[in-house]
Design a protein around this motif. Structure first.
Motif, mmCIF file in Angstrom:
data_model
loop_
_atom_site.group_PDB
_atom_site.id
_atom_site.type_symbol
_atom_site.label_atom_id
_atom_site.label_comp_id
_atom_site.label_asym_id
_atom_site.label_seq_id
_atom_site.Cartn_x
_atom_site.Cartn_y
_atom_site.Cartn_z
ATOM 1 N N ILE A 157 11.951 4.010 -5.606
ATOM 2 C CA ILE A 157 11.923 5.462 -5.807
ATOM 3 C C ILE A 157 11.001 6.075 -4.768
ATOM 4 N N ILE A 158 9.913 5.369 -4.468
ATOM 5 C CA ILE A 158 9.088 5.757 -3.330
ATOM 6 C C ILE A 158 8.933 4.537 -2.419
ATOM 7 N N ARG A 159 8.694 4.813 -1.148
ATOM 8 C CA ARG A 159 8.622 3.730 -0.156
ATOM 9 C C ARG A 159 7.169 3.393 0.151
ATOM 10 N N ASP B 224 10.790 10.070 -0.524
ATOM 11 C CA ASP B 224 10.022 9.507 -1.631
ATOM 12 C C ASP B 224 10.249 10.414 -2.831
ATOM 13 N N SER C 54 0.852 -1.195 0.000
ATOM 14 C CA SER C 54 0.000 0.000 0.000
ATOM 15 C C SER C 54 0.885 1.241 0.000
ATOM 16 N N TYR D 285 0.326 5.429 0.408
ATOM 17 C CA TYR D 285 -0.523 6.604 0.595
ATOM 18 C C TYR D 285 0.322 7.845 0.401
ATOM 19 N N TYR D 286 -0.230 8.812 -0.317
ATOM 20 C CA TYR D 286 0.402 10.124 -0.425
ATOM 21 C C TYR D 286 -0.350 11.027 0.553
ATOM 22 N N GLY D 287 0.217 11.203 1.729
ATOM 23 C CA GLY D 287 -0.563 11.874 2.760
ATOM 24 C C GLY D 287 -1.758 10.991 3.059
ATOM 25 N N ARG D 288 -2.951 11.527 2.873
ATOM 26 C CA ARG D 288 -4.148 10.706 3.076
ATOM 27 C C ARG D 288 -4.707 10.176 1.760
ATOM 28 N N GLN E 115 4.761 14.730 5.820
ATOM 29 C CA GLN E 115 3.569 14.485 4.988
ATOM 30 C C GLN E 115 3.611 13.099 4.362
ATOM 31 N N ARG F 223 21.733 5.427 -2.206
ATOM 32 C CA ARG F 223 21.403 6.857 -2.241
ATOM 33 C C ARG F 223 22.483 7.707 -1.588
ATOM 34 N N GLY G 276 3.033 9.293 3.549
ATOM 35 C CA GLY G 276 1.761 8.605 3.640
ATOM 36 C C GLY G 276 1.621 7.755 4.879
ATOM 37 N N ARG H 244 -4.821 7.843 -1.364
ATOM 38 C CA ARG H 244 -4.377 6.487 -1.636
ATOM 39 C C ARG H 244 -3.740 6.373 -3.022
ATOM 40 N N THR I 144 3.823 2.500 2.179
ATOM 41 C CA THR I 144 3.272 2.827 3.496
ATOM 42 C C THR I 144 3.085 1.533 4.286
ATOM 43 N N ALA I 145 2.752 0.480 3.582
ATOM 44 C CA ALA I 145 2.606 -0.834 4.224
ATOM 45 C C ALA I 145 2.908 -1.921 3.200
#
Lengths: 302, 280
Positions: free
Chosen positions: A54-56, B261, A12, A14-17, B270, B110, B272, A19, A58-59
């Motif tokens: 590149i992005i991590r 990210d 999963s 999430y970008y902030g809140r 901020q 990184r 997620g 999805r 959330t779960a």
């Protein structure tokens, strides 16, 4: 967990809140070509970016070639070729210099000069500065960069975007050749006929959730059927008014039905009017895809 | 790694020459023309020693003061602006433009990416300073017979080179802000505020006794742009403080870049999180 080229569990983001993706459980087997389908914003790019660390997430967790994409990301990416969907390159660099730099940064590159053969194949002029190239030629640079280290796993986000049909075909040939050489290919595309042509399996992602993962032929065979019946007696207009059956067309003695369920009841009905001919009409992946996304009614209707 | 570093140098080649030559023009014009208006300056010594000018780091009551005010005071400040531009541009700028995605996707840790960019920035700052310091020193050689001063061209050269730790500290702070904040624009804005606040704050605090306690919070405090420093050099302790700040900022930049990210453009807080049931 090491038998899969790509494996995610409860992934999963999430970008902030907001999805991005939710609980994506995905398994891509070694040596298969896997198409990742979904409309813009469905979560295809997010999934691919998590795989490339590149992005991590959330779960959940993601693994490539048996290695954790986050904890062991460098090793996981070592034998991977990646083409981002929003490709941005160093405009001031010459194509040739970019390839040399990029090849040198790939630790286990077994053929540092492979980019030359790929460039010739795609008719890419490597003596020019990247900034001088058209959008399509920049995309070729991205394609060459992804394939140049003869990776074990290719992650391609819309690889044929901006390419003319001939080059699109060449890129698909490259995909097939890489696959024949043993590489796994995981790619997203909006061009469904090309997905249908090269993919063994597809995953369909909708609103961040993986809603289907099936073999292409199973998907097209099982999802629904289109059959043209030619009758001895023309059936009345309401003859096929039942759940899961749609009359797509009537043409003289012929009726084309789209049958989603209750095939047995349909057959009971059609025999009453004397069948003189039956023809199964192939259903394209595109039609399946549109059915999943329920064009016009905002949701899956199949 | 070596190839990436070489490429970073290539990217900065033009900037190094441009900024180096540009900064050269500064002492060439200010110092080179000094003999032609030295007599007129003597009539304004009292005015030029006003607190107002001192607040801006300017004290021109002597040639050494003039040299310190125009060259060793303002040139490092201008160099710090380059450090901000480059420090925020190298991670945040490349992320904004989308180029970083392709590099981060390579099998490179990184921390190595941050280290390469920090080294490239450090070398660029050093080379720009070297070019500018050489220009300033040659200018002083050219006018040496027309001014009566104890400051030698070598003193001036090393006084300017001594600004490298200061520029490096701001460069690394900018690098950190680039790895921390959502966009290059935000990072550059914050870094510019830090530089200007530090410059003005340091000068003001040196004149107002009530601000003495906070003087050491302004990094320009640790780089002396005075006539005395021109002759005697910088205090080693101050230089070490600046280098320590640069190291810490580099470390923090590495930490935040490691957890960042890429392509998302968000503050660290901020990031997620799974919403509670009913929140979504």
């Amino acid at each position: 967990m090491t038998d899969y080229a790509i494996e995610t569990h409860g992934l999963s983001v999430y970008y902030g809140r907001h999805r991005g993706i939710l609980d994506v459980d995905l398994r891509v087997e070694q040596g298969e070509v896997f198409g990742f389908l979904g409309p813009n914003g469905a979560g295809k790019t997010t999934t691919q970016r998590v795989l490339m660390d590149i992005i991590r997430p959330t779960a959940g967790e993601a693994r490539m070639l048996g290695r954790d994409c986050q904890k062991d990301g460098v090793a996981a990416r070592d034998r991977v070729g990646y083409l981002p969907g929003e490709l941005s390159l160093y405009d001031s660099m010459k194509v040739r210099r970019f390839f040399k730099m990029y090849a040198s940064l790939q630790k286990s590159n077994t053929d540092p000069g492979h980019w030359q053969a790929l460039s010739e194949r795609l008719e890419l002029d490597t003596s020019r500065k990247i900034g001088q190239l058209s959008h399509g030629n920049k995309q070729k640079v991205g394609v060459v960069a992804a394939f140049m280290n003869k990776p074990d796993l290719l992650i391609l986000d819309e690889p044929t975007t901006g390419l003319d049909p001939l080059v699109q075909q060449t890129v698909m040939e490259l995909v097939r050749e890489a696959n024949r050489a043993g590489a796994t290919v995981f790619f997203s595309s909006h061009i469904l006929p090309e997905v249908q042509a090269v993919c063994d399996r597809v995953g369909i992602i909708r609103d961040g959730q993986l809603v289907a993962t099936e073999r292409v032929e199973d998907l097209t065979r099982q999802h629904f059927k289109r059959v043209r019946f030619t009758f001895a007696t023309i059936p009345p207009a309401d003859a096929f008014t039942q759940d899961g059956v749609t009359v797509l067309a009537r043409d003289g003695q012929g009726v084309i039905l789209e049958i989603r369920q209750h095939l047995d009841k349909v057959m009971e009905t059609v025999v009453q009017y004397g069948i003189t001919d039956i023809e199964t009409i192939p259903v394209s992946l595109e039609e399946i895809f549109l059915a999943y996304y329920g064009r016009g009614n905002g949701g899956r209707n199949a | 790694m070596r190839r990436l570093l070489l490429q970073e140098f290539r990217f900065r080649r033009g900037a190094i020459l441009g900024w180096g030559i540009g900064l050269c023009l500064f002492p060439v014009l200010y110092v080179g023309l000094y003999p032609s208006f030295a007599d007129q300056m003597s009539n304004f010594y009292e005015i030029l020693d006003l607190d107002f000018y001192r607040a801006m780091g300017i004290s021109m009551a002597s040639f050494e003061g003039y040299l310190a005010s125009t060259v060793t005071n303002l040139m490092p400040l201008i160099l710090c602006i380059y450090a901000v531009i480059n420090g925020t541009g190298t991670l945040a700028g490349e992320e904004d433009s989308g180029r970083l995605e392709l590099i981060v996707a390579l099998p490179i840790p990184r921390w190595q990416i941050v280290a390469v960019k920090a080294v490239a920035l450090g070398v660029a700052l050093f080379l720009i300073l070297t070019i500018a310091a050489t220009g300033a020193s040659l200018t002083l050689v050219a006018i040496g017979s027309q001014v009566d001063t104890m400051v030698t061209p070598v003193d001036l050269f090393f006084s300017l080179l001594a600004a490298w730790p200061l520029a490096m500290a701001f460069g690394m702070i900018s690098l950190f802000l680039g790895a921390f904040s959502p966009s290059r624009r935000t990072a550059a804005m914050l870094a510019t505020v830090v530089v200007i606040a530090s410059y003005l704050g340091s000068n003001l605090a040196s004149m107002i006794s009530s601000l003495e306690a906070v003087q050491k919070f302004f990094l320009f405090y640790f780089y002396e742009a005075t006539a005395e420093a021109l002759e005697n050099g910088q205090q080693i302790g101050n230089t070490l403080v600046l280098l320590a700040v640069a190291m810490v900022a580099f470390g923090v930049a590495g930490f935040f870049f490691r957890i960042r990210d890429i392509t998302v453009g968000a503050w660290p807080w901020q990031r997620g999180r799974i919403p509670e049931p009913g929140q979504e």
